[in-house]
Enzyme design. Sequence first.
Site, PDB file in Angstrom:
ATOM      1  N   THR A  84      -1.407  11.888  66.961  1.00  0.00           N
ATOM      2  CA  THR A  84      -2.561  12.679  67.378  1.00  0.00           C
ATOM      3  C   THR A  84      -2.650  13.904  66.480  1.00  0.00           C
ATOM      4  O   THR A  84      -1.728  14.211  65.725  1.00  0.00           O
ATOM      5  CB  THR A  84      -2.450  13.142  68.843  1.00  0.00           C
ATOM      6  OG1 THR A  84      -1.401  14.120  68.956  1.00  0.00           O
ATOM      7  CG2 THR A  84      -2.164  11.973  69.777  1.00  0.00           C
ATOM      8  N   ALA A 102       2.694  15.009  68.246  1.00  0.00           N
ATOM      9  CA  ALA A 102       1.867  16.086  68.783  1.00  0.00           C
ATOM     10  C   ALA A 102       2.011  17.274  67.836  1.00  0.00           C
ATOM     11  O   ALA A 102       3.129  17.671  67.498  1.00  0.00           O
ATOM     12  CB  ALA A 102       2.307  16.456  70.192  1.00  0.00           C
ATOM     13  N   ILE A 138       7.403  16.105  66.888  1.00  0.00           N
ATOM     14  CA  ILE A 138       6.704  17.341  66.545  1.00  0.00           C
ATOM     15  C   ILE A 138       6.071  17.204  65.164  1.00  0.00           C
ATOM     16  O   ILE A 138       6.749  16.883  64.184  1.00  0.00           O
ATOM     17  CB  ILE A 138       7.655  18.550  66.557  1.00  0.00           C
ATOM     18  CG1 ILE A 138       8.464  18.596  67.856  1.00  0.00           C
ATOM     19  CG2 ILE A 138       6.862  19.839  66.355  1.00  0.00           C
ATOM     20  CD1 ILE A 138       7.638  18.709  69.100  1.00  0.00           C
ATOM     21  N   LYS A 139       4.788  17.467  65.102  1.00  0.00           N
ATOM     22  CA  LYS A 139       4.038  17.333  63.857  1.00  0.00           C
ATOM     23  C   LYS A 139       3.791  18.718  63.273  1.00  0.00           C
ATOM     24  O   LYS A 139       3.262  19.603  63.950  1.00  0.00           O
ATOM     25  CB  LYS A 139       2.713  16.624  64.146  1.00  0.00           C
ATOM     26  CG  LYS A 139       2.003  16.012  62.952  1.00  0.00           C
ATOM     27  CD  LYS A 139       0.795  15.222  63.472  1.00  0.00           C
ATOM     28  CE  LYS A 139       0.075  14.492  62.353  1.00  0.00           C
ATOM     29  NZ  LYS A 139      -1.123  13.793  62.878  1.00  0.00           N
ATOM     30  N   VAL A 140       4.183  18.905  62.008  1.00  0.00           N
ATOM     31  CA  VAL A 140       4.013  20.201  61.345  1.00  0.00           C
ATOM     32  C   VAL A 140       3.306  20.000  60.011  1.00  0.00           C
ATOM     33  O   VAL A 140       3.423  18.945  59.390  1.00  0.00           O
ATOM     34  CB  VAL A 140       5.370  20.915  61.120  1.00  0.00           C
ATOM     35  CG1 VAL A 140       6.090  21.156  62.440  1.00  0.00           C
ATOM     36  CG2 VAL A 140       6.253  20.127  60.160  1.00  0.00           C
TER      37      VAL A 140
END
EC number: 2.2.1.2
Length: 218
Positions: free
Chosen positions: A27, A56, A82-84
């Site tokens: 997402t 996310a 965790i998306k960075v």
Amino acid sequence: MKFFVDTADIKDIRELNDLGLLDGVTTNPSLILKSGGKIADVTKQICDIVQGPVSAEVVATEYKDMMAEAEVLAKIAPNVCIKVPLTLDGLKACKTIRTQMNRMVNVTLCFSANQALLAAKAGASFISPFVGRIDDTGSDGMELIQEIRQIYDNYDYQTEILTASVRTVNHVKQAALIGADVITAPPATLKALVNHPLTDKGLAAFLADWAKTGQKIG
């Protein structure tokens, strides 16, 4: 190859998961906006459906704030990835999340092999090169996938290549031929992989012949 779906639409996710096709979900803020829901609620619903990684994304741009948001997202479910973004602060956050929080990290918005190398050095679980957006500039996005595959193989990096911004079924085929670990695509693209005119023609012929037998099964 792993198949992720790039959406926050619960109905589409449930449908594809029921088919047994999904290994994960990605997402982003734009998809959360489109869903009309709150990020925590939407992400939790997705994690309840899909057992694999659910990316996310943090929206902060500075390291300290990224870490604060990562802590919040990590509490939603154990399979939250965790998306960075691929920035210096994002890479620093990636390293910390991996080593201190022991959570999966998806480093996103990758447009060069050098960026992918940095993400692997930072311990990223996934690197997300955006092939469709590269194609939009007149370059070949799949060349980047080839470059990253070679670099990661050269040094035995364990970061998985998550081919993103997938626009066509040909993108999926090319990524598979190159050896990308994962593709993430919209629901319509994943469903389109099953289509071939000869399949439709052959099925129609079989059914027509079967009807002539006058038989039933069961």
